[in-house]
Design an enzyme around this catalytic site. Structure first.
Site, mmCIF file in Angstrom:
data_model
loop_
_atom_site.group_PDB
_atom_site.id
_atom_site.type_symbol
_atom_site.label_atom_id
_atom_site.label_comp_id
_atom_site.label_asym_id
_atom_site.label_seq_id
_atom_site.Cartn_x
_atom_site.Cartn_y
_atom_site.Cartn_z
ATOM 1 N N GLU B 50 82.876 -13.148 -2.504
ATOM 2 C CA GLU B 50 82.460 -14.215 -3.208
ATOM 3 C C GLU B 50 83.829 -14.886 -4.300
ATOM 4 O O GLU B 50 84.299 -15.711 -4.964
ATOM 5 C CB GLU B 50 81.084 -14.605 -3.924
ATOM 6 C CG GLU B 50 81.321 -12.892 -4.582
ATOM 7 C CD GLU B 50 79.699 -13.442 -5.162
ATOM 8 O OE1 GLU B 50 78.586 -12.878 -4.749
ATOM 9 O OE2 GLU B 50 79.584 -13.079 -5.734
ATOM 10 N N GLY B 51 84.753 -13.717 -4.713
ATOM 11 C CA GLY B 51 85.845 -13.991 -5.579
ATOM 12 C C GLY B 51 86.520 -15.323 -4.902
ATOM 13 O O GLY B 51 87.764 -15.477 -6.159
#
Lengths: 318, 253
Positions: B50-51
């Site tokens: 998700e980063g």
């Protein structure tokens, strides 16, 4: 400002003197644009490209009554709580990372009812910044629905006027200030970022005042040679400051890796001595130094060089 | 070869990714399992973090502590912004989500926010991060967790990430049109949902584990079929590959 108030946000922007001129300044001067009570949106993510030098200057200047928002919030949030500089935190996650355990400072403050803690989903908060960046009051999304996060945040549901499906609406966020750290910028504030974009461009466009620190200030011709790399135009930036290692001991993509040993030492101290250790950290790293150079000296040349080598091992030379 | 509980969990979770095109994985055991799958049964697996990383080939011994750091980026195919990473899931591109949680209830609802009430909780936990988004938006989600009685509770204190909510059609009725929680993978076995009531039931047991042992570690009633299939034990190859991914045992304990 009320969330979702796109009319007021637009007026506030139009009322601000707009400049295409030189915005290069000092950290002290740039951070003076932050006022008591402001909502500061923080760029980067967790311990990546955090505008730490600027955040520490906000603390040094003694601001009060702030609200901080960030996609994932790291120990900078603890420093603001220990300084009694914040009334509210808005994030999807608060901790350094799993290996270092729960944040004892966050627990103390939230469990003691001493701070407003507003939890959003990661995408929910991201879409709030994006709605702000787009200048619209809200965005519809399919996330957060059915969860208890809906009940503790300013979300609404609506039936889609086209399909009849249930949608979650997240209100636009228009922070007073965006604090961002980037790889390079020119003196007019045109910014380029390497690696992860995180949410920085949305935050910059959503905020009323944008303060940027850059690892390097480059000649405007270098920006003009690769304009496709520019992610934030100077037009939206109010102040830009040259700040090598401006994220340290957090990482800056490709340049230096986060100093995990430092995180370990910090959390060990908090576990051993309690949250008073957060105040000790403030004394040493924020108030015990006059600025970023002295701050970096506390880590020493060797640590900086080591973290540069770690980045190079992972991603190759820059 | 003998193995630890965490190693077993990582191996059985990795096996779930055979034939999967993409996995949206959280850090810790889910990510270790995804990297193991990529090195064993699913070489083309696109790991999404998700980063903002799609398709990385993470470096053994240098696994990330968080989703957004440069350790998550080596040899990635794309580094999108965080919001845009989640929007790939909202649009429906992402196949499997891998998440964990401090508490899980019989309908697969997860809590990673608070123990006690939201205001002045007994314990303030880190929060959703992307867990709520992953469970709401991926095509199917598997929960990867250690199996402990304090985690498997009759009712979660706070629904951070929605499973089947109160069962039946309640997830769909809340507007969650897509996606489903398909399975809970633990170090004792796997649990799946009854197709009607959407309550958890035992699906399989890991080698040497009894039904009673699973029930002793579950804080709610757990139906089990008469004959419960038993998982293949981790192979020497799976374990050796796994240990080479995390030689310092930062995640394997």
């Amino acid at each position: 400002m009320r969330s979702a108030d796109f009319v007021e946000a637009r007026r506030r922007l139009e009322a601000k003197p707009q400049s295409t001129g030189d915005k290069l300044t000092t950290l002290t001067e740039a951070v003076r644009k932050v006022r008591d009570g402001d909502h500061i949106a923080i760029g980067g993510c967790l311990f990546s490209r955090s505008p730490l030098a600027a955040l520490m200057e906000v603390l040094r200047q003694g601001r009060r009554g702030l609200t901080l928002s960030r996609n994932l919030m790291c120990y900078e949030g603890e420093l603001f709580m220990a300084s009694k500089a914040v009334d509210g935190l808005m994030t999807s996650w608060f901790d350094i990372a799993l290996p270092w355990g729960l944040s004892l400072k966050l627990r103390e403050e939230v469990e003691g009812g001493r701070i407003r803690f507003e939890e959003w989903s990661h995408l929910g908060l991201g879409l709030r910044y994006r709605a702000g960046a787009m200048g619209v009051p809200f965005l519809p999304t399919l996330t957060m629905l059915g969860s208890d996060l809906m009940g503790v945040t300013d979300t609404k549901t609506m039936q889609c006027p086209f399909t009849g499906e249930t949608l979650c609406l997240v209100p636009a966020l228009f922070p007073e200030v965006a604090l961002l750290h980037v790889h390079r910028a020119d003196r007019f504030g045109n910014c380029q970022i390497d690696g992860y974009p995180h949410m920085d461009t949305d935050i910059a466009k959503a905020a009323a005042t944008v303060i940027v620190t850059a690892e390097e200030i480059v000649d405007e011709e270098e920006i003009r040679r690769q304009p496709d790399r520019t992610v934030i135009p100077g037009l939206v930036v109010d102040a830009v400051v040259e700040m090598p290692y401006g994220s340290f001991p957090h990482e800056c993509y490709g340049l230096y890796e986060a100093d995990f040993a430092h995180f370990e030492a910090y959390t060990d101290a908090v576990k051993a001595r309690g949250t008073g250790a957060v105040n000790d950290y403030l004394e040493r790293y924020v108030h015990g130094v006059s600025g970023h150079e002295q701050y970096l000296a506390l880590f020493g040349e060797e640590a900086l060089a080591r973290q540069r080598r770690c980045a190079e091992e992972l991603l190759g030379p820059r | 070869m003998s193995y630890s509980d965490t190693e077993l969990l990582a191996v059985v979770a990795a096996r779930q990714l055979a034939g999967v095109t993409s996995v949206f994985a959280g850090v810790g055991v889910p990510l270790v399992a995804a990297v193991l799958a990529q090195k064993t049964r699913a070489p083309q697996l696109v790991i999404v973090v998700e980063g903002g990383s799609m398709g990385p080939r993470m470096v053994p011994g240098r696994l990330p502590y968080s989703t957004n750091e440069m350790r998550t980026a080596p040899r990635a195919q794309m580094l999108p912004g965080i919001t845009d990473t989640f929007l790939f899931a909202q649009r429906g591109f992402l196949d499997v989500g891998f998440v964990g949680g401090a508490q899980i209830d019989p309908y697969g609802n997860l809590n990673s926010s608070v123990i006690g009430g939201y205001e002045r909780p007994k314990v303030r936990l880190p929060g959703s991060g992307g867990a709520n988004d992953i469970i709401s938006l991926c095509r199917r989600v598997m929960v990867v967790t250690m199996h402990e009685r304090r985690r498997f509770v009759p009712k979660v204190d706070f629904v951070t990430s929605p499973g089947f909510l109160s069962g039946g059609d309640s997830r769909r009725d809340a507007g969650l049109v897509f996606g489903t929680v398909s399975r809970i993978v633990t170090h004792l076995g796997t649990l799946a949902f009854d197709p009607e009531s959407r309550r958890l039931q035992l699906e399989s047991l890991h080698p040497g584990v009894t039904v009673q042992q699973v029930r002793d570690n579950t804080g709610f009633e757990l139906p089990a079929p008469e004959h419960v299939p038993v998982t293949e034990p981790p192979s020497a190859e799976e374990l050796e590959t796994l240990r080479s991914i995390d030689p310092e045992r930062n995640f394997l304990g």
